[in-house]
Every structure is written in structure tokens, then in C-alpha cells.
Scaffold this active site. Sequence first.
Site, PDB file in Angstrom:
ATOM      1  N   GLU A 151      -0.926  24.375   9.670  1.00  0.00           N
ATOM      2  CA  GLU A 151      -0.371  25.743   9.490  1.00  0.00           C
ATOM      3  C   GLU A 151       0.275  25.950   8.107  1.00  0.00           C
ATOM      4  O   GLU A 151       1.465  26.341   8.154  1.00  0.00           O
ATOM      5  CB  GLU A 151       0.619  25.656  10.674  1.00  0.00           C
ATOM      6  CG  GLU A 151       0.039  25.689  12.105  1.00  0.00           C
ATOM      7  CD  GLU A 151       0.834  25.967  13.410  1.00  0.00           C
ATOM      8  OE1 GLU A 151       0.131  26.305  14.510  1.00  0.00           O
ATOM      9  OE2 GLU A 151       2.141  25.938  13.028  1.00  0.00           O
TER      10      GLU A 151
ATOM     11  N   GLU B  33      -4.513  23.034  18.666  1.00  0.00           N
ATOM     12  CA  GLU B  33      -3.432  23.289  19.549  1.00  0.00           C
ATOM     13  C   GLU B  33      -3.759  24.750  20.273  1.00  0.00           C
ATOM     14  O   GLU B  33      -4.067  25.660  19.861  1.00  0.00           O
ATOM     15  CB  GLU B  33      -2.119  23.798  18.670  1.00  0.00           C
ATOM     16  CG  GLU B  33      -1.605  22.417  18.074  1.00  0.00           C
ATOM     17  CD  GLU B  33      -0.254  22.848  17.055  1.00  0.00           C
ATOM     18  OE1 GLU B  33       0.379  23.736  17.739  1.00  0.00           O
ATOM     19  OE2 GLU B  33       0.025  22.339  16.029  1.00  0.00           O
TER      20      GLU B  33
END
Length: 464
Positions: free
Chosen positions: A157, A363
Site C-alpha cells: 500500500e 486483503e
Amino acid sequence: MDKNFLWGGATASYQCEGAWDVDEKVPSMWDVYLHENDLENGDVASDHYHRYEEDIRMMKEGGQNSYRFSLAWPRIIKNKEGDVNQKGLDFYHKILDTCKKYDIEPFVTLYHWDLPQYWEETGGWLNHEVCAAFEHYAKVCYEAFGDKIINWTTFNEPKWFVANGYMIGNYPPGFQDPQKTMIAAYNVMYASALGVKAFREGGYKGQIGIVHSYTPVNGVDDSIDTRIAMRYADNYCNNWILDTAALGEFPIDLISVLAKDYDVSFMKADELKVIKENTVDFIGLNYYSRTLVKPYTGGETQLSFNHSGKKGESKVLIKGWFEQVKDPNNETTEWDTEIYPKGLQDGLIEAWDRYHLPIYVTENGVGVREDVTVDQVNDDYRISFMNDHINAIMNAMDQGADIRGYYAWASFDLYSWKNGVEKRYGLVAVDFEKEQKRTPKASYYWFKDMIESNGEKIQRREFD
């Protein structure tokens, strides 16, 4: 589903390991930031450092065949000179050997936000030297673990830790500066390319990718102004990571717009060539929600995120670009996260059509407050959430997207950054007040049954 599909849970080193100063681990930027600001920290977290065998055994007993986790740079590299901490390597060898013992495929991230403090003190991701330091760290990891890992990712991320740390200011190092944000973003993506380059040059087995906090962009209508706002939002939310990692180029329209107001001379031709020549083998997409936008209507830039669990505290508006809005028809969590599985389906198809690279959903989960003192948490809301999002994945696969894995966030309850341990995502409950007792939730058993059926137990439907 393909028999080789990876079903698992995900964690991150700082969020689960604890043992923040054990076995010669040095402080990370998060250790220092949270200690100095007297905020709830991950000093102990889920104590995975000492309970990893129990946790991995529970993954196996829950039917999972893969475990996504991150390595801690401050646990492995002692100082700016690059000296290696053998005790840190030994710890991850134990995790990897335990994964093998239980027939769990490791899926390993090099960097999940925990920059060593000794680099943060020199400017962190604003310091170009950190790019070479990351490359060195990556090489140490490839050399140490290359015979035990075939699925690697460079960064988790980039958008999230760069935007929050350098633009929004709610994560360390706490800046609110567009110019610094641009420099940090560039350095991170260059470092990622160096990590890919080192992997390829070393001839290590397996594949290497990057993990992105994916928020597919929708507009409130089909007008030209809304489409322009969507492009701005897509560049801000997604494209500067995925285009750069997968196609080897920063979005040219984004750079052109930024160059009108900011200095872009830090972007060097020889480094852009490295980025172009070292694209990833696959992309990992972390999906929690989409981004719904309307055209900019006025006002200064506002970027704020909900860390309190009180609805209505999030606001995203970038002056001259776009405004994020909420769809009143959809449910949101207490932390203002819209529950919208169709966004995952649409986003997977978009990513596949754009990049034609294998995709892993690295995720996906829902964070809520839960009472873990009961015999078992009956988290029907999590089961419903997972069912609908796995269904979305299957719908995307039916339309041709090459998706090879799904990781629930998280394997067990863990520390959730500035949300502390109040915001729970785990398939396994962790009682942080009662000796870290682990108790599977209802979702853990549902996930096991779903995996054993290879997805056949998913309630399928088409989204409107």
C-alpha cells in the site's frame, strides 16, 4: 476455482508480532511516533513473535493453504551501514519452516510501513538514499529466504502510507505537504523497481509483485465533468502505483498537472528507465471499498480519516480535482467504510483489462468492535461480507479475470495502527486482556468449510 488457488489470511509485522525491542530489533518509525505521542502501540500486539506456531497451526486447522505476512526491516537490518541481524533472520526462518510443517504457502511482503527509525531520522522516504538501502535489505531477504519463498511483494500500500504520512499528516512522519508527498511517492516507486531488479538479477525462483490499497473509482453520473473528476481520483487513488509498477510509467497527465505548481526535477531519466524496465509479475489488490466521486465544487483541500469509530468523520476533497461522496443507499462501518462488494468485482475486471497481469486479492475484511470474552464470537456480519466479496471475485473470474488468491484481513485480531485493538478484523479472536487467548470466531469455521468446498458453498448472485 483452480485447485492451486491460494486461500489464506494476512497480517503485518508491526501489527501482530510485538517483541518490539527483542533479539536486537531496532526501533521503527512507528515505534518512535507512537511512543512519543503517547498513543496505543504495537509493543506487544498479538504477540505473534512468540505464538507464531499456534497461529500457523490454527490456519492449517482452518483449511487455509497460504499465509500472507510481512518481514520487519528493523528486525533484519541493524543500521544505515546495512549490518544484518542474524536473530531477525532466524525468527523468519522459524515462521517459514512452520509454514512448511503445516503445508502453508508463504506470501511475503518486504515492506509494510515499518521503516527503521535510523532512516527516518535522515528524512525517511524523502531521502533518496533510502531507495538503495531498501534494495540492500531486499537482497539480504532474497538471499536468506529465496529457497523458502516463491511469492514476494516489494511494498504494501504505497498510496496509503505515503498519502497519510506526507499529505494528510495522520501517520508518521506527519507532514501535510504536496511537494514532500510527490518526492516520497517517487522514491517509494523507484525503490520498488530496484527491489524487482535485484530479484530478477539474482535469479531467484518464483515471482514478485506489489500490493496496492485498491479503491476503484465510480462517478455520481456520466457527465464530462464527472468523468474528468474520476480520472483525477483514479490517478490519486490508484494509477501512480499500479501504472508505475505494472506498466513502468507514472501517469503522464498526473505529472503534467503537478508540474504546473510543483517541482518535478527530482524525477531522473536514468531512474525512470529502471522503473520502465523492472515491472512486476503480478499485482496484489487490498480491497475494502471503492471511491465514489463528484466534480469539484469549491473549497480548500480536505483530507481526513476516521480513527475514532464515530461515523461521519471522513472527508476527501482535493481542490480543483474531485470530491468523494457517500452513497446513502449503502451501509458503512463505524469507521465510514462503505460495504460495496460490486466495487471489487468491477475493479478486478478493470485491473485485469488494463494490466493483463495475474491478480491476488491480498486483503479483504471488515473492521468492527467485538466482545471477545464470549465462548465464540458469532460474526455473521463478517461471514456475509466475505461471502459477498468472494462471490464478487468469482463473478470477475467468470468474466475472464486471472485471479489466483484471496486473503482475509486478518488471520487473527491484531493492532490496527491508530485504531488500536478496538477495531477488530480477525477470523480468530485475541483477548488482549487475558494472556492473548486465541478463540476461533464463527467466520473461521465458515471460511474453512468454504475452502474445503473450493468455493462451492458461496452463495452466488449477480450484482445490479
